[in-house]
Design an enzyme around this catalytic site. Structure first.
Site, PDB file in Angstrom:
ATOM      1  N   TYR A 209      26.913  -4.621 -17.254  1.00  0.00           N
ATOM      2  CA  TYR A 209      26.600  -4.867 -15.848  1.00  0.00           C
ATOM      3  C   TYR A 209      27.856  -5.216 -15.051  1.00  0.00           C
ATOM      4  CZ  TYR A 209      24.105  -6.819 -11.792  1.00  0.00           C
ATOM      5  OH  TYR A 209      23.636  -7.072 -10.531  1.00  0.00           O
TER       6      TYR A 209
ATOM      7  N   THR B 180      12.675  -1.774 -14.221  1.00  0.00           N
ATOM      8  CA  THR B 180      12.439  -3.190 -13.924  1.00  0.00           C
ATOM      9  C   THR B 180      11.670  -3.368 -12.619  1.00  0.00           C
ATOM     10  OG1 THR B 180      14.593  -3.372 -12.828  1.00  0.00           O
ATOM     11  CG2 THR B 180      14.486  -3.985 -15.157  1.00  0.00           C
TER      12      THR B 180
ATOM     13  N   GLY C   6      27.712  11.576  -4.154  1.00  0.00           N
ATOM     14  CA  GLY C   6      27.705  13.023  -3.943  1.00  0.00           C
ATOM     15  C   GLY C   6      26.711  13.429  -2.875  1.00  0.00           C
TER      16      GLY C   6
ATOM     17  N   LYS D 201      25.330   3.497 -17.314  1.00  0.00           N
ATOM     18  CA  LYS D 201      25.100   4.823 -16.732  1.00  0.00           C
ATOM     19  C   LYS D 201      24.493   4.711 -15.335  1.00  0.00           C
ATOM     20  CE  LYS D 201      23.417   8.145 -19.274  1.00  0.00           C
ATOM     21  NZ  LYS D 201      22.516   8.841 -20.241  1.00  0.00           N
TER      22      LYS D 201
ATOM     23  N   GLY E 110      12.081  -2.595  -6.666  1.00  0.00           N
ATOM     24  CA  GLY E 110      12.542  -3.856  -7.222  1.00  0.00           C
ATOM     25  C   GLY E 110      12.356  -5.012  -6.263  1.00  0.00           C
TER      26      GLY E 110
ATOM     27  N   LEU F 221      20.520   0.411  -4.419  1.00  0.00           N
ATOM     28  CA  LEU F 221      20.197  -0.875  -5.035  1.00  0.00           C
ATOM     29  C   LEU F 221      19.747  -0.716  -6.486  1.00  0.00           C
ATOM     30  CD1 LEU F 221      20.195  -1.614  -1.984  1.00  0.00           C
ATOM     31  CD2 LEU F 221      18.219  -3.064  -2.434  1.00  0.00           C
TER      32      LEU F 221
END
Length: 312
Positions: A146, A38, A103, A92, A13, A74
């Protein structure tokens, strides 16, 4: 000593690709993870032949196994056009993705940085925004996937720290701009520059008096690195952004002047839940990270305009 390996999710990104580039310059091995929803391979194409760079095409809503020394998380669509296109997957990515990356950090006992956002403050009722402010967020609006996704991710990060001892670093990124922004991402800087370079009308939502603060990408990358280098006692959250505040009309006029465009300004209704004012209080970052932006808006816009002029 063995070189450290850094995992950057969303590394293809806008911000992620600049971070990968900087980490390689500082002699780290870099694993870039991106599903390219994206992000773009063009952002990292020049890195693919670098011997210390590895690309993994992967969606962090699915578990990932890797052996690394630190994680920059990010991954997430960050512009309204993109995160509203698939709001369920946006949530999600924020929530399940955070669980998967936390984790991994827990298993490896390594630090992990979460790129949160100024959107956690919603349409703020205090100005400028300080980290102590809990925000004014609509939990069922079109931006909620978001805004609330990032708020939940912050909750998960601090709970993993309190319950499991994970070394977390949480930063709230305010408007950031520069080369490699997508021309069609719907953000105000890229929108105005693209419209000005094409000689199109510049679209201003509302009356143009709403404000934003704009941080150039190089300043933001420096802040992210300084945050990751803090000891395990520093968790954040820290606001990261440029506290210089501009109205949309001021931004439009500046871009028209810098591009020499003949574009006219046209006005359209303000989108739902769009914040009216946005400016970070960066006192914490200044005191703890010894960081503050160095690149002013006009200087950064000149570099950004030159980039868009080359890709359009």
């Amino acid at each position: 000593m063995k070189k450290k390996t850094i995992l950057v999710t969303g590394g293809g990104g806008f911000i992620g690709s600049h971070l990968c580039e900087r980490l390689l310059k500082e002699n780290y091995d870099v694993i870039c993870v991106d599903n390219f929803y994206t992000g773009s391979k063009n952002n990292i194409r020049h890195l693919l032949s670098h011997p210390d760079f590895e690309l993994i095409r992967h969606d962090i809503t699915l578990p990932l196994v890797a052996e690394v020394d630190a994680i920059f998380n990010l991954a997430c669509p960050a512009s309204p056009v993109h995160y509203q296109n698939d709001p369920i997957h946006t949530t999600k990515t924020c929530v399940v993705g955070a669980i998967n990356m936390l984790g991994l950090a827990l298993r490896l006992r390594i630090p992990i940085l979460q790129s949160s956002t100024s959107e956690v403050y919603g349409d703020p009722t205090i100005h400028p925004q300080r980290e102590e402010y809990w925000g004014n967020v609509n939990c069922i609006g079109p931006r909620s996937c978001y805004d609330e996704g990032k708020r939940c991710a912050e909750t998960l990060f601090f709970d993993y720290h309190r319950q499991c001892g994970v070394d977390i670093k949480v930063v709230r990124i305010f408007n950031t701009y520069g080369p490699r922004m997508l021309p069609n991402d719907g953000r105000v800087v890229s929108n105005f520059i693209v419209q000005a370079l094409r000689g199109e009308d510049i679209t201003i939502y509302g009356d143009g008096q709403q404000t934003r603060s704009f941080c150039y990408i190089d300043d933001m990358i420096e802040a992210l690195l300084r945050m990751m280098r803090q000891g395990p006692e520093v968790h954040g959250p820290f606001n990261l952004g440029n506290p210089a505040e501009f109205t949309m009309l001021e931004l439009a006029d500046l871009i028209i002047r810098l591009t020499g465009s003949k574009s006219r300004k046209v006005f359209k209704p303000l989108p739902a839940d769009d914040p009216v004012k946005r400016r970070p209080d960066i006192s914490r970052a200044q005191q703890t990270l010894h960081w503050q932006p160095q690149i002013g808006l006009e200087e950064g816009l000149k570099k950004t305009i030159a980039y868009f002029d080359g890709v359009l």
